[in-house]
Design an enzyme around this catalytic site. Structure first.
Site, PDB file in Angstrom:
ATOM      1  N   TYR A 162       0.912  -1.219   0.104  1.00  0.00           N
ATOM      2  CA  TYR A 162       0.058   0.000  -0.252  1.00  0.00           C
ATOM      3  C   TYR A 162       0.865   1.375  -0.061  1.00  0.00           C
ATOM      4  O   TYR A 162       0.743   1.951  -0.838  1.00  0.00           O
ATOM      5  CB  TYR A 162      -0.793  -0.111   1.403  1.00  0.00           C
ATOM      6  CG  TYR A 162      -2.117  -0.873   1.450  1.00  0.00           C
ATOM      7  CD1 TYR A 162      -3.383  -0.236   1.079  1.00  0.00           C
ATOM      8  CD2 TYR A 162      -1.856  -2.116   1.888  1.00  0.00           C
ATOM      9  CE1 TYR A 162      -4.468  -0.990   1.431  1.00  0.00           C
ATOM     10  CE2 TYR A 162      -3.269  -2.803   1.906  1.00  0.00           C
ATOM     11  CZ  TYR A 162      -4.270  -2.246   1.522  1.00  0.00           C
ATOM     12  OH  TYR A 162      -5.514  -2.985   1.698  1.00  0.00           O
TER      13      TYR A 162
ATOM     14  N   HIS B 293     -25.831   6.983 -17.059  1.00  0.00           N
ATOM     15  CA  HIS B 293     -24.816   7.476 -18.225  1.00  0.00           C
ATOM     16  C   HIS B 293     -24.720   8.884 -18.301  1.00  0.00           C
ATOM     17  O   HIS B 293     -25.424   9.660 -17.952  1.00  0.00           O
ATOM     18  CB  HIS B 293     -25.641   6.917 -19.608  1.00  0.00           C
ATOM     19  CG  HIS B 293     -24.754   7.173 -20.998  1.00  0.00           C
ATOM     20  ND1 HIS B 293     -23.650   6.546 -21.111  1.00  0.00           N
ATOM     21  CD2 HIS B 293     -24.842   7.902 -22.030  1.00  0.00           C
ATOM     22  CE1 HIS B 293     -23.008   7.055 -22.415  1.00  0.00           C
ATOM     23  NE2 HIS B 293     -23.899   7.890 -22.786  1.00  0.00           N
TER      24      HIS B 293
ATOM     25  N   GLU C 250     -21.069   2.904 -15.086  1.00  0.00           N
ATOM     26  CA  GLU C 250     -22.013   2.411 -15.484  1.00  0.00           C
ATOM     27  C   GLU C 250     -21.599   0.808 -16.216  1.00  0.00           C
ATOM     28  O   GLU C 250     -22.689  -0.151 -16.466  1.00  0.00           O
ATOM     29  CB  GLU C 250     -22.781   2.943 -16.784  1.00  0.00           C
ATOM     30  CG  GLU C 250     -21.850   3.203 -17.990  1.00  0.00           C
ATOM     31  CD  GLU C 250     -22.605   4.259 -18.939  1.00  0.00           C
ATOM     32  OE1 GLU C 250     -23.369   3.601 -19.437  1.00  0.00           O
ATOM     33  OE2 GLU C 250     -21.912   5.235 -19.318  1.00  0.00           O
TER      34      GLU C 250
HETATM   35  P1  NDP Z   1       2.063  -3.894   3.107  1.00  0.00           P
HETATM   36  O1  NDP Z   1       2.319  -5.017   3.927  1.00  0.00           O
HETATM   37  O2  NDP Z   1       1.175  -3.463   2.258  1.00  0.00           O
HETATM   38  O3  NDP Z   1       3.442  -3.964   2.160  1.00  0.00           O
HETATM   39  C1  NDP Z   1       4.748  -4.178   2.537  1.00  0.00           C
HETATM   40  C2  NDP Z   1       5.639  -4.464   1.166  1.00  0.00           C
HETATM   41  O4  NDP Z   1       7.226  -4.497   1.774  1.00  0.00           O
HETATM   42  C3  NDP Z   1       5.392  -5.740   0.655  1.00  0.00           C
HETATM   43  O5  NDP Z   1       5.494  -5.661  -0.727  1.00  0.00           O
HETATM   44  C4  NDP Z   1       6.520  -6.771   1.176  1.00  0.00           C
HETATM   45  O6  NDP Z   1       6.786  -7.641   0.176  1.00  0.00           O
HETATM   46  C5  NDP Z   1       7.576  -5.674   1.070  1.00  0.00           C
HETATM   47  N1  NDP Z   1       8.657  -6.009   2.166  1.00  0.00           N
HETATM   48  C6  NDP Z   1       8.467  -6.693   3.494  1.00  0.00           C
HETATM   49  N2  NDP Z   1       9.620  -6.888   4.051  1.00  0.00           N
HETATM   50  C7  NDP Z   1      10.454  -6.567   3.008  1.00  0.00           C
HETATM   51  C8  NDP Z   1      12.039  -6.515   3.269  1.00  0.00           C
HETATM   52  N3  NDP Z   1      12.806  -6.818   4.336  1.00  0.00           N
HETATM   53  N4  NDP Z   1      12.924  -6.012   2.211  1.00  0.00           N
HETATM   54  C9  NDP Z   1      12.091  -5.515   0.966  1.00  0.00           C
HETATM   55  N5  NDP Z   1      10.798  -5.362   1.019  1.00  0.00           N
HETATM   56  C10 NDP Z   1       9.981  -5.711   1.867  1.00  0.00           C
HETATM   57  O7  NDP Z   1       2.754  -2.856   4.026  1.00  0.00           O
HETATM   58  P2  NDP Z   1       2.750  -1.223   4.103  1.00  0.00           P
HETATM   59  O8  NDP Z   1       3.854  -0.684   4.840  1.00  0.00           O
HETATM   60  O9  NDP Z   1       2.643  -0.876   2.796  1.00  0.00           O
HETATM   61  O10 NDP Z   1       1.213  -0.920   4.777  1.00  0.00           O
HETATM   62  C11 NDP Z   1       1.058  -1.193   5.995  1.00  0.00           C
HETATM   63  C12 NDP Z   1      -0.346  -1.265   6.409  1.00  0.00           C
HETATM   64  O11 NDP Z   1      -1.187  -0.314   6.613  1.00  0.00           O
HETATM   65  C13 NDP Z   1      -1.209  -2.163   4.949  1.00  0.00           C
HETATM   66  O12 NDP Z   1      -1.072  -3.435   5.270  1.00  0.00           O
HETATM   67  C14 NDP Z   1      -2.507  -1.530   5.296  1.00  0.00           C
HETATM   68  O13 NDP Z   1      -3.073  -2.431   6.068  1.00  0.00           O
HETATM   69  C15 NDP Z   1      -2.362  -0.254   5.921  1.00  0.00           C
HETATM   70  N6  NDP Z   1      -2.263   0.681   4.979  1.00  0.00           N
HETATM   71  C16 NDP Z   1      -3.668   0.926   4.285  1.00  0.00           C
HETATM   72  C17 NDP Z   1      -3.865   2.080   3.254  1.00  0.00           C
HETATM   73  C18 NDP Z   1      -5.108   1.942   2.580  1.00  0.00           C
HETATM   74  O14 NDP Z   1      -5.881   1.529   3.187  1.00  0.00           O
HETATM   75  N7  NDP Z   1      -5.047   2.885   1.788  1.00  0.00           N
HETATM   76  C19 NDP Z   1      -2.433   2.817   3.104  1.00  0.00           C
HETATM   77  C20 NDP Z   1      -1.438   2.790   3.765  1.00  0.00           C
HETATM   78  C21 NDP Z   1      -1.475   1.553   4.572  1.00  0.00           C
HETATM   79  P3  NDP Z   1       6.092  -8.964  -0.127  1.00  0.00           P
HETATM   80  O15 NDP Z   1       4.805  -8.511  -1.043  1.00  0.00           O
HETATM   81  O16 NDP Z   1       6.946  -9.878  -0.982  1.00  0.00           O
HETATM   82  O17 NDP Z   1       5.727  -9.445   1.159  1.00  0.00           O
END
Ligand code: NDP
Length: 457
Positions: A180, A439, A444
């Site tokens: 996110y 529309h 839609e």
């Molecule tokens: P997310 O869990 O969405 O994403 C974390 C990302 O970081 C993933 O792509 C993950 O990869 C990657 N990652 C994790 N560990 C490492 C590492 N050691 N090295 C490199 N990449 C890594 O977390 P966010 O921090 O973006 O957001 C946290 C939470 O906050 C979200 O889950 C959501 O619930 C909430 N949020 C909601 C929003 C909204 O409603 N619009 C906006 C912002 C936050 P992989 O995919 O491989 O696991």
């Protein structure tokens, strides 16, 4: 009157904690709440709200360009980062004040201090170095962003805690992550005119979402000029001159940037809270383990919101806070229904989604029908933007029930909030089809998709 100072003491004044405190106080409980940073929590102070303000700011970046196709000339437009920060700060201060006022008006005592759990009924207020007692304790401390500490030079990067207070707008940003926050900020910085590079360790960004969403957002990022590097990690970061840093990647390349933004996830904020000592069981990643009524392994200690690592979203924390107060202070055991929670990613264009992704539905149901539409929205015929809109409906073919809807496009989040009501109520595909189109709108398309999607296999 109980023998304790409070009927409820809440640690953490974010969305979940504030709601629980106010509802409990409304039922006559004597309530205190401690906050170590600012009342309002992550969502209001350094999350959803300032992020959305940044999204609006960034959308103008595209808007001025696109306005030309409609006859406007918008030359020599300039963006002033410090003005945005100043106005955003004013708005956050206002909301912080509203939250404080609402708590006070509900009769809740606010303590401006870090608080820890000393034992089952005692909370220690660190700043004031005093203890208070409570019949029930609610842990609502939320989460905190983390950084990959294994990367040498990792502390040259920032997290979402810092991004809202940068003194200057960066020129070249490297965003690490594919979730996110990473996607939203890649779009924000790009819209504001920065060079942006997104480095993601996996193959598909937004990998928890329907794969069509993930592919579409990836395409839109590239279309906007974000350089997306997948299946790559950071090996090392080293300082160069001034603000510049060099990021060495696992693919052998390097990138120079003046801002490195870690968006690799958030952990439940339970460190040094004293929970284990009080007998509260935590999961491997530090989340408070709770039952369906948000009760921890200790009878009078409860937890709501991100600290429980259930669904880390503000409206969910608010529901959990209300349900807790209903259960404990209104003698009305209430749990939270986690089915069909609408979600949005405020990318540009945004994502709105509710229900099962296609791959989840195929696992869960015997037969699934998919309806898909991918089109150039009307606005973009003149705006010159190549951005497309994707809409996808997932249907349980056994009973015609719509079990998922996924949209990437203008106003996707607004559409999904309304669609979620119908889906949660059990709407069928036939009822979608029976609804007359409005529309001309993009929405839609949702009621005019007749052809089942057949993959080219
Ligand atoms: P997310 O869990 O969405 O994403 C974390 C990302 O970081 C993933 O792509 C993950 O990869 C990657 N990652 C994790 N560990 C490492 C590492 N050691 N090295 C490199 N990449 C890594 O977390 P966010 O921090 O973006 O957001 C946290 C939470 O906050 C979200 O889950 C959501 O619930 C909430 N949020 C909601 C929003 C909204 O409603 N619009 C906006 C912002 C936050 P992989 O995919 O491989 O696991």
């Amino acid at each position: 009157m109980t023998k304790y100072d409070y009927d409820l003491f809440t640690i953490g004044a974010g969305s979940g904690g504030v709601r629980a405190a106010r509802v409990a106080a409304g039922y006559g409980a004597r309530v205190g709440i401690a906050e170590e940073f600012r009342v309002g929590g992550t969502c209001v102070i350094r999350g959803c709200v300032p992020k959305k303000l940044f999204v609006y700011a960034s959308e103008f970046g595209h808007g001025f360009r696109e306005a030309r196709g409609f006859g406007w000339s918008a030359d020599n437009v300039r963006f002033d980062w410090s003005k945005l920060i100043e106005n955003k700060d004013d708005e956050i201060d206002r909301l912080n004040g509203v939250y404080i006022r609402n708590l006070k008006n509900s009769g809740v005592d606010i303590v401006d201090s870090r608080a820890t759990v000393k034992d089952q009924h005692t909370v220690h207020l660190v700043k004031e170095n005093r203890d208070i007692t409570a019949d029930k304790i609610l842990i609502a401390t939320g989460g905190a962003p983390f950084i990959d500490q294994n990367v040498p030079g990792h502390d040259l990067g920032i997290t979402s805690n810092d991004v809202f207070h940068l003194e200057k707008m960066p020129h070249h940003v490297v965003v690490v992550g594919g979730g996110y926050i990473a996607i939203e900020f890649a779009c924000i910085f790009r819209g504001l005119g920065c060079e942006v590079c997104l480095v993601y360790r996996g193959e598909d960004i937004l990998r928890y979402f329907d794969r069509d969403i993930s592919v579409q957002v990836h395409e839109e990022l590239k279309r906007q000029g974000v350089r997306v590097i997948t299946q790559t990690t950071l090996e090392k970061i080293e300082p160069l001159n001034g603000e510049e840093k060099r990021i060495h990647l696992s693919n052998g390349n390097h990138i120079d940037a003046d801002l490195i933004f870690w968006a690799v996830g958030r952990n439940p904020a339970t460190k040094d809270l004293g929970l284990e000592k009080a007998g509260v069981e935590l999961t491997k990643n530090g989340a408070v383990m709770v039952d369906e009524y948000s009760k921890s392994s200790v009878d009078n200690i409860y937890a709501v919101g991100d600290v429980t690592d259930r669904v880390a979203l503000t409206p969910v924390a608010i529901r959990e806070g209300s349900a807790f107060a209903e259960t404990c202070f209104n003698d009305n055991p209430t749990d939270v229904d986690y089915r069909f929670i609408p979600k949005a990613v405020f990318s540009q264009p945004p994502v709105g989604t509710v229900g099962y992704a296609e791959h989840e539905a195929r696992k869960k149901f015997k037969a699934v029908d998919i309806y898909k539409s991918d089109f150039r929205p009307m606005k973009n015929t003149l705006s010159g933007s190549e951005a497309r809109t994707l809409m996808k409906i997932v249907v349980n073919a056994e009973n015609d029930q719509v079990v998922g809807c996924h949209i990437v496009g203008h106003d996707a989040a607004e559409m999904i909030q309304c669609i979620a009501i119908a889906i949660k109520a059990g709407v069928t595909k036939k009822q979608f089809d029976d609804t007359v189109a409005l529309h001309p709108t993009a929405a839609e398309e949702l009621v005019t998709m007749r052809e089942k999607y057949k993959p080219n296999v």
